[in-house]
Design an enzyme around this catalytic site. Structure first.
Site, PDB file in Angstrom:
ATOM      1  CG  HIS A 107      -3.073  -5.150  42.382  1.00 27.93           C
ATOM      2  ND1 HIS A 107      -3.714  -5.929  43.311  1.00 27.93           N
ATOM      3  CD2 HIS A 107      -2.369  -5.999  41.610  1.00 27.93           C
ATOM      4  CE1 HIS A 107      -3.413  -7.188  43.099  1.00 27.93           C
ATOM      5  NE2 HIS A 107      -2.601  -7.265  42.081  1.00 27.93           N
ATOM      6  CB  CYS A 140      11.417 -10.707  31.652  1.00 29.73           C
ATOM      7  SG  CYS A 140      11.514 -11.998  32.893  1.00 29.73           S
TER       8      CYS A 140
HETATM    9  C1  PEP Z   1       9.514 -11.284  38.013  1.00 33.28           C
HETATM   10  O1  PEP Z   1       9.434 -11.865  39.110  1.00 33.28           O
HETATM   11  O2  PEP Z   1      10.214 -10.262  37.823  1.00 33.28           O
HETATM   12  C2  PEP Z   1       8.762 -11.798  36.865  1.00 33.28           C
HETATM   13  C3  PEP Z   1       8.918 -11.296  35.657  1.00 33.28           C
HETATM   14  O3  PEP Z   1       7.861 -12.783  37.121  1.00 33.28           O
HETATM   15  P1  PEP Z   1       6.389 -12.493  37.696  1.00 33.28           P
HETATM   16  O4  PEP Z   1       6.202 -11.023  37.801  1.00 33.28           O
HETATM   17  O5  PEP Z   1       5.441 -13.158  36.767  1.00 33.28           O
HETATM   18  O6  PEP Z   1       6.460 -13.177  39.037  1.00 33.28           O
END
Ligand code: PEP
Ligand code: MG
Length: 479
Positions: free
Chosen positions: A127, A411
């Protein structure tokens, strides 16, 4: 870097999630006997938090959440007692905050006088790191020995060089690479990560070409009743209308672990990151999964947007088949999955014909590859996206996607690093998706390089045996 106003969407989301736990009826029940025996509200709250923490045993993830909650409770307590609480940082002058770790509330309240942050604990997806990035404050997390720094000393915080130098001069800070855009379009597509309408609107003001990850669970972090198909369809339609032009990838609900969704009543688990989360919730909540896909299909019909739908946290071919069948039943044609578990990587060849695309979630993929909780304050170094173990896995995934002739995106937070986005392009990744605040910097970097440069960057990153060597070798390409 421009300082964004306090209370930006990212910070708000983190604090909202904590407030939901603070409002947990179970926690309030635990406080009741203390209040009835004469304790005042803050004392009752602290006592309840202590019992709550004890009940949770050694679960590191939960213990760090309880520490965050104690930070909020301390503020509430001070407010009720009319005391001035808070970091007590003067609004004048320039200050570097050095701490073992910081709560989200503390970090979110840093004003303009805070020009740098150094913490001994935390990792790239902690965070503290995320909020400082959102506020535009240079921060070094996981800085071993930070607590030995002396009060009053002058320190150069050099996140670009991943170091802090006592007595260092600003002029010796590692120069940030300033990418000069050459091409009209980035080498690979840059999309935005969003969690709702406000993010979609923000993303529309950037260079993003569509949305690479719409985290639908963010809409429901404080919902105690299950939304109807109509309510969901209205929300998704509004988001699809506001999102930047281009393809939009919606992820079905990724609840569980660190993402509480009250109406799903997910039981507390000893090891929630390895428990019933993401697509695994389908077994218990098939009705909701179906209702979500139906609502998404209605939103696609209502807006005519080009939409792919993907499932989070799948680890077997059977789960992919099940998800593809559910999408088919709802009339959704572009079906994808997130690559977040190591188990799905070696079986990708068996997914032939089932999928239109895949998207790599490097946040969770790192966590599971390295068996290192992504929020664990002591394990930030293992979650470093420059880790060769991660980069070589991304390369293998890109190769498998190429064999399936489907596009592959990244992502996770890692893609927001412009240098890494170039490495990903060189590894054969087709698109990256990043927070709206990072879209323009990543787009510019990807407009500044050609494919030969990206290939060389990827080659250098893959040849390195440590994260530092990988980063330095790629950085040197742009020196
Ligand atoms: C990830 O795990 O990289 C992702 C994009 O999903 P989240 O951060 O929402 O778990
Ligand atoms: Mg994930």
């Amino acid at each position: 870097m421009t300082r964004r106003p306090l209370g930006d969407a990212t910070t708000q989301e983190i604090l909202d999630a904590l407030l939901i736990i603070l409002e947990d009826p179970e926690l309030q029940e635990m406080a009741r006997p203390h209040l009835e025996s004469g304790a005042d509200a803050p004392t009752g709250l602290f006592a309840a938090l202590d019992e709550f923490a004890e009940l949770m045993g050694d679960d590191e993830d939960f213990q760090s959440r309880v520490a965050d909650l104690r930070g909020i409770a301390a503020r509430i307590s001070a407010w009720i007692r009319g005391l001035a609480a808070g970091p007590g940082i003067p609004a004048e002058g320039t200050w570097i905050i050095v701490a073992e770790d910081l709560t989200p509330l503390e970090t979110s309240q840093f004003g303009d006088s805070v020009v740098g942050v150094i913490t001994e604990l935390g990792g790239p997806t902690s965070h503290t790191a995320i909020i400082c990035r959102a506020l535009g404050i240079p921060a070094l997390v996981s800085a071993t020995g930070a607590m030995t720094l002396e009060q009053g000393s002058s320190i150069l915080v050099d996140p670009e060089g991943n170091r802090a130098v006592v007595g260092g001069e600003l002029s010796s800070a590692t120069t940030a690479i300033s990418f000069i855009a050459q091409a009209d379009a980035p080498l690979i597509t840059v999309r935005a990560n969003i969690g709702g309408l406000a993010d979609a609107e923000k993303a529309a003001e950037t260079a993003a070409r569509g949305v690479g990850l719409f985290r639908t669970e963010v809409l429901y972090l404080s919902s105690s009743t299950m939304p109807s198909v109509d309510e969901q369809a209205t929300l998704y339609t509004d988001v699809l209308k506001a999102a930047p032009a281009g393809k939009i990838i919606i992820r079905t609900i990724d609840a569980g672990s660190d993402k509480p969704v009250p109406f799903l009543s997910i039981p507390r688990e000893d090891n929630p990151a390895l428990g019933v989360r993401g697509f695994r919730l389908t077994a218990e909540h098939l009705d909701f999964q179906r209702s979500q896909l139906t609502a998404i299909a209605q939103a696609i019909d209502a807006t005519g947007r080009d939409v792919g739908v993907m499932a989070p946290m799948v680890s077997t071919v059977s789960e992919v088949r099940e998800f593809a069948a559910l999408c088919d039943e709802a009339g959704i044609t572009q079906v994808g999955i997130m690559i977040e578990t190591p188990a799905i990587v070696p079986v990708m060849a068996d997914l032939e014909g089932l999928l239109s695309f895949v998207s790599i979630g490097t946040n969770d993929l790192s966590q599971y590859l390295f068996a290192a909780d992504r929020m664990h304050p002591h394990l930030g170094a293992l979650n470093d996206p420059w880790q060769p173990g991660l980069l070589r896995t991304v390369a293998a995934i890109a190769e498998s996607a190429r064999a399936l002739t489907i596009p592959v995106g990244v992502c996770g937070e890692s893609a927001a690093n412009p240098l890494l986005s170039i490495v990903f392009a060189g590894l054969g990744i087709d698109s990256v998706s990043v927070a709206p605040s990072a879209v323009d910097a990543v787009s510019t970097a990807l407009r500044a390089v050609d494919s030969a440069t990206a290939t060389e960057a990827a080659k250098r990153a893959l040849a390195a045996s440590t994260p530092n060597d990988a980063e330095a070798a790629v950085r040197a390409l742009f020196a």
